[in-house]
Design a protein around this motif. Structure first.
Motif, PDB file in Angstrom:
ATOM      1  N   UNK A  49       0.841  -1.204   0.000  1.00 55.89           N
ATOM      2  CA  UNK A  49       0.000   0.000   0.000  1.00 55.89           C
ATOM      3  C   UNK A  49       0.873   1.251   0.000  1.00 55.89           C
ATOM      4  N   UNK A  50       1.941   1.237   0.778  1.00 50.69           N
ATOM      5  CA  UNK A  50       2.851   2.382   0.813  1.00 50.69           C
ATOM      6  C   UNK A  50       3.540   2.578  -0.534  1.00 50.69           C
ATOM      7  N   UNK A  51       3.919   1.485  -1.178  1.00 46.30           N
ATOM      8  CA  UNK A  51       4.565   1.592  -2.493  1.00 46.30           C
ATOM      9  C   UNK A  51       3.573   2.131  -3.517  1.00 46.30           C
ATOM     10  N   UNK A  52       2.349   1.624  -3.510  1.00 45.18           N
ATOM     11  CA  UNK A  52       1.334   2.130  -4.440  1.00 45.18           C
ATOM     12  C   UNK A  52       1.039   3.607  -4.194  1.00 45.18           C
ATOM     13  N   UNK A  53       1.015   4.012  -2.946  1.00 40.87           N
ATOM     14  CA  UNK A  53       0.786   5.422  -2.625  1.00 40.87           C
ATOM     15  C   UNK A  53       1.925   6.283  -3.142  1.00 40.87           C
ATOM     16  N   UNK A  54       3.149   5.816  -2.995  1.00 40.13           N
ATOM     17  CA  UNK A  54       4.301   6.573  -3.497  1.00 40.13           C
ATOM     18  C   UNK A  54       4.247   6.699  -5.016  1.00 40.13           C
ATOM     19  N   UNK A  59       3.079  10.041  -9.836  1.00 40.19           N
ATOM     20  CA  UNK A  59       2.326  10.314 -11.065  1.00 40.19           C
ATOM     21  C   UNK A  59       1.594  11.653 -10.950  1.00 40.19           C
ATOM     22  N   UNK A  60       0.992  11.909  -9.796  1.00 35.51           N
ATOM     23  CA  UNK A  60       0.300  13.185  -9.615  1.00 35.51           C
ATOM     24  C   UNK A  60       1.276  14.359  -9.667  1.00 35.51           C
ATOM     25  N   UNK A  65       3.462  18.975 -12.565  1.00 37.40           N
ATOM     26  CA  UNK A  65       4.579  19.724 -13.142  1.00 37.40           C
ATOM     27  C   UNK A  65       4.366  19.953 -14.635  1.00 37.40           C
ATOM     28  N   UNK A  66       3.757  18.988 -15.326  1.00 36.28           N
ATOM     29  CA  UNK A  66       3.443  19.197 -16.744  1.00 36.28           C
ATOM     30  C   UNK A  66       2.414  20.308 -16.907  1.00 36.28           C
TER      31      UNK A  66
END
Length: 97
Positions: A49-54, A59-60, A65-66
């Motif tokens: 879950x922590x990896x998916x959140x990171x 991505x966000x 930034x784009x």
């Protein structure tokens, strides 16, 4: 006779107390082991879950930034258009009153 029973009574009370504490520990041990097992599974599941959140936050951040770069490009484009309009306005003749 009573004076000789005092130390024996104290020793028996101590033994009974120790036995009761041992029995309480024996009864609590399965509950503690179940808790540790459940807590271990929860910890094991928290890592993905922590990896998916990171990854989601990365991505966000990239998307943000784009979007910021696009806004900066739009602002630069608008600044160029304003400069072109100002130079055009300067070339217009001023009407006499």
């Amino acid at each position: 006779m009573g004076q000789f029973m005092g130390p024996l009574d104290s020793a028996l009370n101590s033994v009974v107390t120790e036995v009761n504490e041992f029995l309480a520990f024996k009864d609590a041990l399965p509950v503690a082991l179940d808790f540790m097992a459940i807590a271990s599974w929860a910890l094991l599941l928290s890592f993905p879950v922590a990896i998916l959140t990171a990854i989601f936050n990365y991505v966000l951040a990239k998307r943000g930034s784009k979007r910021l770069e696009k806004y900066k490009a739009d602002v630069d484009d608008l600044k160029k258009k304003v400069a072109a309009l100002e130079s055009f306005i300067e070339q217009l003749p001023v009407p006499a009153r």
